[in-house]
Design a protein around this motif. Structure first.
Motif, short mmCIF file in Angstrom:
data_model
loop_
_atom_site.label_atom_id
_atom_site.label_comp_id
_atom_site.label_asym_id
_atom_site.label_seq_id
_atom_site.Cartn_x
_atom_site.Cartn_y
_atom_site.Cartn_z
N ASP A 1 115.40 3.39 32.44
CA ASP A 1 115.57 4.83 32.24
C ASP A 1 116.92 5.30 32.75
O ASP A 1 117.46 6.31 32.28
CB ASP A 1 114.45 5.60 32.95
CG ASP A 1 113.09 5.37 32.32
OD1 ASP A 1 113.03 4.91 31.16
OD2 ASP A 1 112.07 5.65 32.98
N HIS B 1 109.70 5.99 37.24
CA HIS B 1 110.67 5.71 36.18
C HIS B 1 111.07 4.24 36.20
O HIS B 1 111.26 3.65 37.26
CB HIS B 1 111.93 6.57 36.36
CG HIS B 1 111.72 8.02 36.03
ND1 HIS B 1 111.44 8.96 37.00
CD2 HIS B 1 111.75 8.67 34.85
CE1 HIS B 1 111.31 10.15 36.43
NE2 HIS B 1 111.49 9.99 35.13
N TYR B 2 111.23 3.68 35.02
CA TYR B 2 111.72 2.31 34.89
C TYR B 2 113.19 2.23 35.25
O TYR B 2 113.92 3.22 35.20
CB TYR B 2 111.52 1.80 33.47
CG TYR B 2 110.08 1.53 33.09
CD1 TYR B 2 109.40 0.46 33.62
CD2 TYR B 2 109.41 2.36 32.19
CE1 TYR B 2 108.08 0.20 33.29
CE2 TYR B 2 108.09 2.12 31.85
CZ TYR B 2 107.43 1.03 32.40
OH TYR B 2 106.12 0.79 32.07
N GLU C 1 107.68 -3.58 37.62
CA GLU C 1 108.93 -3.92 36.93
C GLU C 1 110.00 -4.26 37.96
O GLU C 1 110.72 -5.25 37.84
CB GLU C 1 109.39 -2.76 36.06
CG GLU C 1 110.69 -3.05 35.32
CD GLU C 1 111.56 -1.83 35.12
OE1 GLU C 1 112.39 -1.86 34.18
OE2 GLU C 1 111.44 -0.86 35.88
N ARG C 2 110.12 -3.42 38.97
CA ARG C 2 111.14 -3.65 40.00
C ARG C 2 110.88 -4.94 40.77
O ARG C 2 111.80 -5.68 41.09
CB ARG C 2 111.18 -2.45 40.96
CG ARG C 2 111.92 -1.28 40.38
CD ARG C 2 112.16 -0.17 41.40
NE ARG C 2 113.34 0.56 41.02
CZ ARG C 2 113.38 1.47 40.05
NH1 ARG C 2 112.26 1.76 39.40
NH2 ARG C 2 114.50 2.08 39.72
N ALA D 1 106.36 0.96 37.03
CA ALA D 1 107.76 0.77 37.42
C ALA D 1 107.87 -0.03 38.72
O ALA D 1 108.88 -0.71 38.95
CB ALA D 1 108.45 2.12 37.58
#
Length: 219
Positions: free
Chosen positions: A48, A44-45, A187-188, A184
């Motif tokens: 989210d 999950h992003y 992204e993190r 994700a």
């Protein structure tokens, strides 16, 4: 004047540390509240966590019971981090202060937009996506610029800032151009460079001030 600016530096350092602490705490609390579906840090992003509706986004089942906590974290981070940069801007060479300040303000506005417009849609025209792009790109660019234009005697934070900023932009580029199955994660990685830097520079300034006045570059 030195005493006054030392106080500004200390306040800026406190805000740097507070920005990352608030953000990471909001993320942890929001993620822990997910029970149906279970929240996955690799799947999950971050965005989210700000979606209060039960829905499916790009194959991800999403429902964040404490969406307001995460969105408040985004907004608070944007305000705190921008304020911290502006308070400590005299650590940067005078010729680059305007550039660093603009980049810091852009990333701050981006974070506020992310919180005000939750990630319920990821179309490129969506304000959430625009805000996320502003926050991540401008945020990592701020790190690079800060590293380049910090006082030359601060060699360690200079190298750390540049390294983290480049790493963050590479992680974002990887997320957008390659599919390794865990976007994700990248992204993190592109976001945590900024939270890590805030903690590093905040603690560094506090420790440096305890040794005596910090050398600044002009008025």
């Amino acid at each position: 004047m030195k005493r006054i600016y030392s106080r500004r530096l200390l306040l800026g350092a406190i805000l740097f540390i507070a920005a990352s602490t608030v953000y990471l705490t909001a993320e942890a609390i929001s993620a822990h509240a997910w029970t149906d579906p279970e929240y996955g840090y690799a799947f999950h992003y971050i965005s989210d966590l700000g979606v209060a509706k039960r829905m499916t986004i790009d194959g991800r089942a999403v429902f964040s019971p404490l969406a307001n906590v995460m969105n408040g974290g985004f907004i608070s981070y944007g305000i705190l981090s921008t304020s911290a940069y502006l308070l400590t801007i005299r650590l940067v060479q005078k010729k680059a202060r305007a550039l660093v300040s603009v980049a810091a303000v852009v990333q701050g506005i981006g974070n506020v937009l992310v919180g005000l417009f939750p990630g319920e849609s990821y179309s490129y025209a969506n304000m959430h996506v625009i805000g996320a792009g502003m926050a991540i790109i401008a945020g990592n660019l701020t790190l690079i610029l800060m590293g380049i234009y910090l006082n030359k005697q601060y060699s360690v934070p200079k190298r750390v800032a540049i390294g983290l900023g480049i790493f963050g932009l590479l992680a974002l580029s990887t997320m957008l151009t390659y599919d390794f199955g865990y976007p994700a994660v990248f992204e993190r990685l592109s976001v945590y460079t900024m939270t890590v830097w805030n903690l590093i520079i905040g603690i560094w300034i506090v420790r440096r001030l305890r040794k005596g006045p910090v050398r600044v570059l002009g008025k």
